[in-house]
Design an enzyme around this catalytic site. Sequence first.
Site, PDB file in Angstrom:
ATOM      1  N   ASP A   1       0.844  -1.204   0.000  1.00 41.96           N
ATOM      2  CA  ASP A   1       0.000   0.000   0.000  1.00 41.96           C
ATOM      3  C   ASP A   1       0.880   1.255   0.000  1.00 41.96           C
ATOM      4  O   ASP A   1       0.608   2.226  -0.703  1.00 41.96           O
ATOM      5  CB  ASP A   1      -0.905  -0.005   1.236  1.00 41.96           C
ATOM      6  CG  ASP A   1      -1.645  -1.321   1.391  1.00 41.96           C
ATOM      7  OD1 ASP A   1      -2.479  -1.632   0.538  1.00 41.96           O
ATOM      8  OD2 ASP A   1      -1.341  -2.058   2.354  1.00 41.96           O
TER       9      ASP A   1
ATOM     10  N   HIS B   1      -4.533  -3.297   6.615  1.00 41.23           N
ATOM     11  CA  HIS B   1      -4.322  -3.559   5.185  1.00 41.23           C
ATOM     12  C   HIS B   1      -5.660  -4.057   4.618  1.00 41.23           C
ATOM     13  O   HIS B   1      -5.890  -5.244   4.465  1.00 41.23           O
ATOM     14  CB  HIS B   1      -3.229  -4.600   4.969  1.00 41.23           C
ATOM     15  CG  HIS B   1      -3.225  -5.135   3.560  1.00 41.23           C
ATOM     16  ND1 HIS B   1      -2.831  -4.394   2.479  1.00 41.23           N
ATOM     17  CD2 HIS B   1      -3.625  -6.324   3.060  1.00 41.23           C
ATOM     18  CE1 HIS B   1      -2.978  -5.104   1.384  1.00 41.23           C
ATOM     19  NE2 HIS B   1      -3.459  -6.287   1.696  1.00 41.23           N
TER      20      HIS B   1
HETATM   21  P1  NAX Z   1      -1.934 -18.242  -4.092  1.00 45.88           P
HETATM   22  O1  NAX Z   1      -3.291 -18.835  -3.891  1.00 45.88           O
HETATM   23  O2  NAX Z   1      -1.347 -18.163  -5.457  1.00 45.88           O
HETATM   24  O3  NAX Z   1      -0.893 -19.037  -3.193  1.00 45.88           O
HETATM   25  C1  NAX Z   1      -1.123 -19.336  -1.853  1.00 45.88           C
HETATM   26  C2  NAX Z   1      -0.343 -20.592  -1.539  1.00 45.88           C
HETATM   27  O4  NAX Z   1      -0.440 -20.831  -0.142  1.00 45.88           O
HETATM   28  C3  NAX Z   1      -0.878 -21.853  -2.263  1.00 45.88           C
HETATM   29  O5  NAX Z   1       0.180 -22.474  -2.963  1.00 45.88           O
HETATM   30  C4  NAX Z   1      -1.387 -22.712  -1.109  1.00 45.88           C
HETATM   31  O6  NAX Z   1      -1.207 -24.089  -1.355  1.00 45.88           O
HETATM   32  C5  NAX Z   1      -0.517 -22.231   0.035  1.00 45.88           C
HETATM   33  N1  NAX Z   1      -1.042 -22.529   1.364  1.00 45.88           N
HETATM   34  C6  NAX Z   1      -2.331 -22.547   1.777  1.00 45.88           C
HETATM   35  N2  NAX Z   1      -2.408 -22.928   3.056  1.00 45.88           N
HETATM   36  C7  NAX Z   1      -1.139 -23.128   3.471  1.00 45.88           C
HETATM   37  C8  NAX Z   1      -0.579 -23.549   4.710  1.00 45.88           C
HETATM   38  N3  NAX Z   1      -1.341 -23.841   5.748  1.00 45.88           N
HETATM   39  N4  NAX Z   1       0.762 -23.661   4.775  1.00 45.88           N
HETATM   40  C9  NAX Z   1       1.535 -23.392   3.722  1.00 45.88           C
HETATM   41  N5  NAX Z   1       1.056 -23.006   2.522  1.00 45.88           N
HETATM   42  C10 NAX Z   1      -0.266 -22.882   2.406  1.00 45.88           C
HETATM   43  O7  NAX Z   1      -2.001 -16.815  -3.397  1.00 45.88           O
HETATM   44  P2  NAX Z   1      -1.009 -15.561  -3.592  1.00 45.88           P
HETATM   45  O8  NAX Z   1      -1.474 -14.754  -4.731  1.00 45.88           O
HETATM   46  O9  NAX Z   1       0.378 -16.050  -3.583  1.00 45.88           O
HETATM   47  O10 NAX Z   1      -1.340 -14.726  -2.280  1.00 45.88           O
HETATM   48  C11 NAX Z   1      -1.003 -15.204  -0.998  1.00 45.88           C
HETATM   49  C12 NAX Z   1      -1.651 -14.344   0.087  1.00 45.88           C
HETATM   50  O11 NAX Z   1      -1.187 -13.007   0.014  1.00 45.88           O
HETATM   51  C13 NAX Z   1      -3.171 -14.250  -0.018  1.00 45.88           C
HETATM   52  O12 NAX Z   1      -3.716 -14.397   1.285  1.00 45.88           O
HETATM   53  C14 NAX Z   1      -3.394 -12.833  -0.494  1.00 45.88           C
HETATM   54  O13 NAX Z   1      -4.651 -12.337  -0.106  1.00 45.88           O
HETATM   55  C15 NAX Z   1      -2.271 -12.125   0.186  1.00 45.88           C
HETATM   56  N6  NAX Z   1      -1.897 -10.800  -0.314  1.00 45.88           N
HETATM   57  C16 NAX Z   1      -1.512  -9.865   0.583  1.00 45.88           C
HETATM   58  C17 NAX Z   1      -1.081  -8.604   0.221  1.00 45.88           C
HETATM   59  C18 NAX Z   1      -0.643  -7.602   1.243  1.00 45.88           C
HETATM   60  O14 NAX Z   1      -0.343  -6.476   0.850  1.00 45.88           O
HETATM   61  N7  NAX Z   1      -0.577  -7.896   2.545  1.00 45.88           N
HETATM   62  C19 NAX Z   1      -1.074  -8.196  -1.202  1.00 45.88           C
HETATM   63  C20 NAX Z   1      -1.050  -9.352  -2.140  1.00 45.88           C
HETATM   64  C21 NAX Z   1      -1.912 -10.534  -1.754  1.00 45.88           C
HETATM   65  O15 NAX Z   1      -3.248 -10.269  -2.111  1.00 45.88           O
END
Ligand code: NAX
Length: 328
Positions: free
Chosen positions: A159, A187
């Site tokens: 952000d 956030h």
């Molecule tokens: P993806 O769905 O591409 O990847 C997430 C990965 O996490 C998957 O490979 C899944 O298998 C894995 N996973 C799920 N549960 C798990 C666990 N218990 N232990 C280990 N791995 C696990 O999501 P992606 O686009 O990479 O985003 C990841 C996270 O970042 C999401 O929650 C998203 O909302 C968040 N974000 C946060 C942002 C921020 O500024 N704080 C911005 C970007 C993003 O939206």
Amino acid sequence: STTPVTVTVTGAAGQIGYALLFRIASGQLLGPDTPVKLRLLEIPQAVKAAEGTAMELDDCAFPLLAGVDIFDDATAAFDGVNVGLLVGARPRGAGMERGDLLAANGGIFGPQGAAINAGAADDVRVLVVGNPANTNALIASKHAPDVPAERFTAMMRLDHNRALAQLAAKSGVGVGDVKNVTIWGNHSAKQYPDIAHATIGGRPAPSVIADDAWVTDTFIPTVAKRGAAIIDARGASSAASAANAAVDHVRDWVLGTPEGEWTSVGLVSDGSYGVPEGVISGFPCVSKDGAWEIVQGLEMSEAAQAGLAVSVAGLVEERDAVAELSLI
Ligand code: NAX
């Protein structure tokens, strides 16, 4: 130093993981003299995909990469961790209630916090990226009573960087000329991006912009809703920019912020600026000697106070909801 730093990345097979791991391994997280050992945590179904990423990491022949290990067990993945990047989270499914979402993430971040408590290195630093980031960081921290609460941070840096880019574009300067923006609060779409103390080319941002309506009606909503705009344009959520922000956050935390400059960090509140103690909120922060400090004494306009209050109300609501669910 030549002792490798252990970096654990959760959600390593996801899209942010894919954008993040190569930057860590190339030395952009901790500097060009620090070798890194990567520990990747995934759910069992995604371990094979993580192995594919690890093969590509090998194929980069990064001189600083001292090893890659893959786990589907949090206790093993966080053993000896110095830097934990908690990216994997449970996304909100169609028709999922907020309580279900918080409970699902409590089931992830509670055990990961406990694993960090059990096995992390004394200097462990944790950045939570997975949403809802502030509350997930709170859950993890509450499960790690032996780790100081200020070692669990939530990512506001994307952000923050979005705000820098919008201000640079509006005023026709390079982004490096924009400093000391603050993203207050959660956030979420209810964050409060604040330019009151920012500078553009060394001059106060409000007088350079000189357009209060643009700040209120365009700048703030553009920054706060940028995530949705990216999804709309790209068909997928922000990944490379999120990874970049995570790199910026940890690098500044470990190596320090430049003199006279602050950044935005989701940090446990000590009551500063009226944010209830214990809540993990976006604050203006500097990093000194490897620790975040909240910048004190910034005057806040009525609008800023109101914006922060709305954002903090959301954080308090999430905290109360996870307490109600016995997740903290
Ligand atoms: P993806 O769905 O591409 O990847 C997430 C990965 O996490 C998957 O490979 C899944 O298998 C894995 N996973 C799920 N549960 C798990 C666990 N218990 N232990 C280990 N791995 C696990 O999501 P992606 O686009 O990479 O985003 C990841 C996270 O970042 C999401 O929650 C998203 O909302 C968040 N974000 C946060 C942002 C921020 O500024 N704080 C911005 C970007 C993003 O939206």
